[in-house]
Design a protein around this motif. Sequence first.
Motif, PDB file in Angstrom:
ATOM      1  N   GLN A  10     -95.940 -14.124  34.504  1.00  0.00           N
ATOM      2  CA  GLN A  10     -94.991 -13.158  34.236  1.00  0.00           C
ATOM      3  C   GLN A  10     -94.671 -13.550  32.280  1.00  0.00           C
ATOM      4  OE1 GLN A  10     -92.197 -14.551  36.355  1.00  0.00           O
ATOM      5  NE2 GLN A  10     -91.922 -12.474  37.803  1.00  0.00           N
ATOM      6  N   ASN A  11     -95.064 -13.546  32.042  1.00  0.00           N
ATOM      7  CA  ASN A  11     -94.686 -14.521  30.720  1.00  0.00           C
ATOM      8  C   ASN A  11     -96.000 -14.560  29.448  1.00  0.00           C
ATOM      9  OD1 ASN A  11     -92.146 -15.127  28.923  1.00  0.00           O
ATOM     10  ND2 ASN A  11     -92.802 -17.495  28.530  1.00  0.00           N
ATOM     11  N   ARG A  12     -96.704 -13.743  29.762  1.00  0.00           N
ATOM     12  CA  ARG A  12     -98.338 -13.763  29.563  1.00  0.00           C
ATOM     13  C   ARG A  12     -97.852 -12.740  28.261  1.00  0.00           C
ATOM     14  NH1 ARG A  12    -101.422 -17.843  28.505  1.00  0.00           N
ATOM     15  NH2 ARG A  12    -103.314 -16.752  28.270  1.00  0.00           N
ATOM     16  N   PRO A  13     -97.610 -11.535  28.258  1.00  0.00           N
ATOM     17  CA  PRO A  13     -97.073 -10.270  27.234  1.00  0.00           C
ATOM     18  C   PRO A  13     -96.196 -11.568  26.420  1.00  0.00           C
ATOM     19  CG  PRO A  13     -97.150 -10.171  29.556  1.00  0.00           C
ATOM     20  CD  PRO A  13     -97.098 -11.393  30.208  1.00  0.00           C
ATOM     21  N   ALA A  14     -94.853 -12.034  26.634  1.00  0.00           N
ATOM     22  CA  ALA A  14     -94.658 -12.396  25.431  1.00  0.00           C
ATOM     23  C   ALA A  14     -94.920 -13.366  25.019  1.00  0.00           C
ATOM     24  CB  ALA A  14     -93.039 -13.019  26.560  1.00  0.00           C
ATOM     25  N   GLU A  15     -96.069 -14.329  25.128  1.00  0.00           N
ATOM     26  CA  GLU A  15     -96.971 -15.706  24.423  1.00  0.00           C
ATOM     27  C   GLU A  15     -98.163 -14.340  24.308  1.00  0.00           C
ATOM     28  OE1 GLU A  15     -97.358 -19.254  27.369  1.00  0.00           O
ATOM     29  OE2 GLU A  15     -98.140 -17.428  28.301  1.00  0.00           O
ATOM     30  N   ALA A  16     -98.318 -13.917  24.238  1.00  0.00           N
ATOM     31  CA  ALA A  16     -99.457 -12.842  23.649  1.00  0.00           C
ATOM     32  C   ALA A  16     -97.838 -12.438  22.226  1.00  0.00           C
ATOM     33  CB  ALA A  16    -100.065 -11.910  24.251  1.00  0.00           C
ATOM     34  N   ARG A  17     -98.018 -12.228  22.451  1.00  0.00           N
ATOM     35  CA  ARG A  17     -96.886 -11.499  20.617  1.00  0.00           C
ATOM     36  C   ARG A  17     -96.635 -12.614  20.109  1.00  0.00           C
ATOM     37  NH1 ARG A  17     -94.702  -7.714  25.257  1.00  0.00           N
ATOM     38  NH2 ARG A  17     -92.828  -9.312  25.119  1.00  0.00           N
ATOM     39  N   ALA A  18     -95.931 -13.727  20.909  1.00  0.00           N
ATOM     40  CA  ALA A  18     -95.670 -15.009  19.633  1.00  0.00           C
ATOM     41  C   ALA A  18     -97.004 -15.927  19.386  1.00  0.00           C
ATOM     42  CB  ALA A  18     -95.365 -15.848  20.866  1.00  0.00           C
ATOM     43  N   HIS A  19     -98.439 -15.484  19.935  1.00  0.00           N
ATOM     44  CA  HIS A  19     -99.386 -15.954  19.145  1.00  0.00           C
ATOM     45  C   HIS A  19     -99.943 -14.886  17.663  1.00  0.00           C
ATOM     46  CE1 HIS A  19    -103.417 -18.142  20.233  1.00  0.00           C
ATOM     47  NE2 HIS A  19    -103.902 -16.996  19.334  1.00  0.00           N
ATOM     48  N   VAL A  20     -99.753 -14.207  18.310  1.00  0.00           N
ATOM     49  CA  VAL A  20     -99.957 -12.416  17.391  1.00  0.00           C
ATOM     50  C   VAL A  20     -99.081 -13.353  16.340  1.00  0.00           C
ATOM     51  CG1 VAL A  20    -100.633 -10.910  16.323  1.00  0.00           C
ATOM     52  CG2 VAL A  20    -102.000 -11.325  18.934  1.00  0.00           C
ATOM     53  N   LYS A  21     -98.100 -13.414  16.309  1.00  0.00           N
ATOM     54  CA  LYS A  21     -97.117 -13.608  15.240  1.00  0.00           C
ATOM     55  C   LYS A  21     -97.597 -14.672  14.133  1.00  0.00           C
ATOM     56  CE  LYS A  21     -92.236 -13.241  13.837  1.00  0.00           C
ATOM     57  NZ  LYS A  21     -91.052 -13.848  14.457  1.00  0.00           N
ATOM     58  N   LEU A  22     -97.939 -15.819  15.540  1.00  0.00           N
ATOM     59  CA  LEU A  22     -97.296 -17.448  14.522  1.00  0.00           C
ATOM     60  C   LEU A  22     -98.572 -17.131  13.458  1.00  0.00           C
ATOM     61  CD1 LEU A  22     -96.487 -19.983  14.820  1.00  0.00           C
ATOM     62  CD2 LEU A  22     -97.902 -20.700  16.619  1.00  0.00           C
ATOM     63  N   PHE A  23     -99.597 -16.814  14.270  1.00  0.00           N
ATOM     64  CA  PHE A  23    -100.838 -16.664  13.188  1.00  0.00           C
ATOM     65  C   PHE A  23    -101.069 -16.250  11.849  1.00  0.00           C
ATOM     66  CE2 PHE A  23    -104.601 -14.136  12.208  1.00  0.00           C
ATOM     67  CZ  PHE A  23    -105.141 -15.023  11.807  1.00  0.00           C
ATOM     68  N   HIS A  24    -100.146 -14.709  11.896  1.00  0.00           N
ATOM     69  CA  HIS A  24     -99.982 -14.123  10.414  1.00  0.00           C
ATOM     70  C   HIS A  24     -98.875 -15.189  10.294  1.00  0.00           C
ATOM     71  CE1 HIS A  24    -102.402 -11.011  12.906  1.00  0.00           C
ATOM     72  NE2 HIS A  24    -102.193 -10.226  11.867  1.00  0.00           N
ATOM     73  N   GLU A  25     -98.092 -15.762  10.332  1.00  0.00           N
ATOM     74  CA  GLU A  25     -97.256 -16.693   9.626  1.00  0.00           C
ATOM     75  C   GLU A  25     -98.039 -17.937   8.569  1.00  0.00           C
ATOM     76  OE1 GLU A  25     -93.854 -17.598  12.376  1.00  0.00           O
ATOM     77  OE2 GLU A  25     -93.228 -15.781  12.582  1.00  0.00           O
ATOM     78  N   TYR A  26     -98.850 -18.155  10.002  1.00  0.00           N
ATOM     79  CA  TYR A  26     -99.581 -19.424   9.481  1.00  0.00           C
ATOM     80  C   TYR A  26    -100.592 -18.580   8.031  1.00  0.00           C
ATOM     81  CZ  TYR A  26     -98.032 -22.522  12.835  1.00  0.00           C
ATOM     82  OH  TYR A  26     -97.217 -23.631  13.875  1.00  0.00           O
ATOM     83  N   PHE A  27    -101.410 -17.324   8.570  1.00  0.00           N
ATOM     84  CA  PHE A  27    -102.517 -17.032   7.521  1.00  0.00           C
ATOM     85  C   PHE A  27    -101.985 -16.381   6.564  1.00  0.00           C
ATOM     86  CE2 PHE A  27    -105.686 -14.665   6.472  1.00  0.00           C
ATOM     87  CZ  PHE A  27    -107.008 -15.721   6.410  1.00  0.00           C
ATOM     88  N   PHE A  28    -101.059 -16.215   6.138  1.00  0.00           N
ATOM     89  CA  PHE A  28    -100.068 -15.225   5.220  1.00  0.00           C
ATOM     90  C   PHE A  28     -98.742 -15.640   4.695  1.00  0.00           C
ATOM     91  CE2 PHE A  28    -102.700 -11.717   7.136  1.00  0.00           C
ATOM     92  CZ  PHE A  28    -103.238 -10.902   6.597  1.00  0.00           C
ATOM     93  N   THR A  29     -98.635 -16.919   5.101  1.00  0.00           N
ATOM     94  CA  THR A  29     -97.398 -17.370   4.070  1.00  0.00           C
ATOM     95  C   THR A  29     -97.874 -18.519   3.534  1.00  0.00           C
ATOM     96  OG1 THR A  29     -95.460 -16.867   5.680  1.00  0.00           O
ATOM     97  CG2 THR A  29     -94.905 -18.382   4.011  1.00  0.00           C
TER      98      THR A  29
END
Length: 188
Positions: free
Chosen positions: A49-68
């Motif tokens: 049930q929570n997989r879509p939210a986890e997927a969004r958080a995963h993509v967001k976290l990657f971009h924060e690490y890579f681009f900040t």
Amino acid sequence: MVLVTIISVSVSVYAVWKSFQFAEKQREKIYVLDGGASLLMALQQDVNQNRPAEARAHVKLFHEYFFTISPDKSSIEQRVVQALALAGNEAYEQYMNLKEDGFYDRVIAAGINCEIQTDSVVIDTNVYPFIARYYGKTAIVRSSNITYRNLETQCELVSCARSDNNPHGFIMEKWKIIDNSDLSVVNK
């Protein structure tokens, strides 16, 4: 005598079966103490049930690490390692291209800070691997000006084992930057 034995065995089997059902239902409940004052019950959710939210958080976290990025070599390396734990070869290749082009050396030498702001992450969960699109803005902060850029990327999310370095249990594959165009430059 035989009838009594059959009834006793039947009642025993039924009681054991019902007790296992009861125990299984109790495992679905989580009890939370609220400052020691009251006992609250929270129901455990199905992990899917929570997989879509986890997927969004995963993509967001990657971009924060890579681009900040801050103008500190050890900070850059640490954040890139964290980002690469969430993604496949395409992200590593992008990092190596930036490194070989001297991007990180220029960031350090000029004292540039790069910040990212997420607008949205859209996940298509109707197909597997999930298709993800990231929409955001980056700010490249120099001593003389701030350059704002549009950032749009796309990837496929594949499930993998969860770990401390990858808490959502996804790997981003086929990651590519769709748009990274300048929006505006503001002088300080």
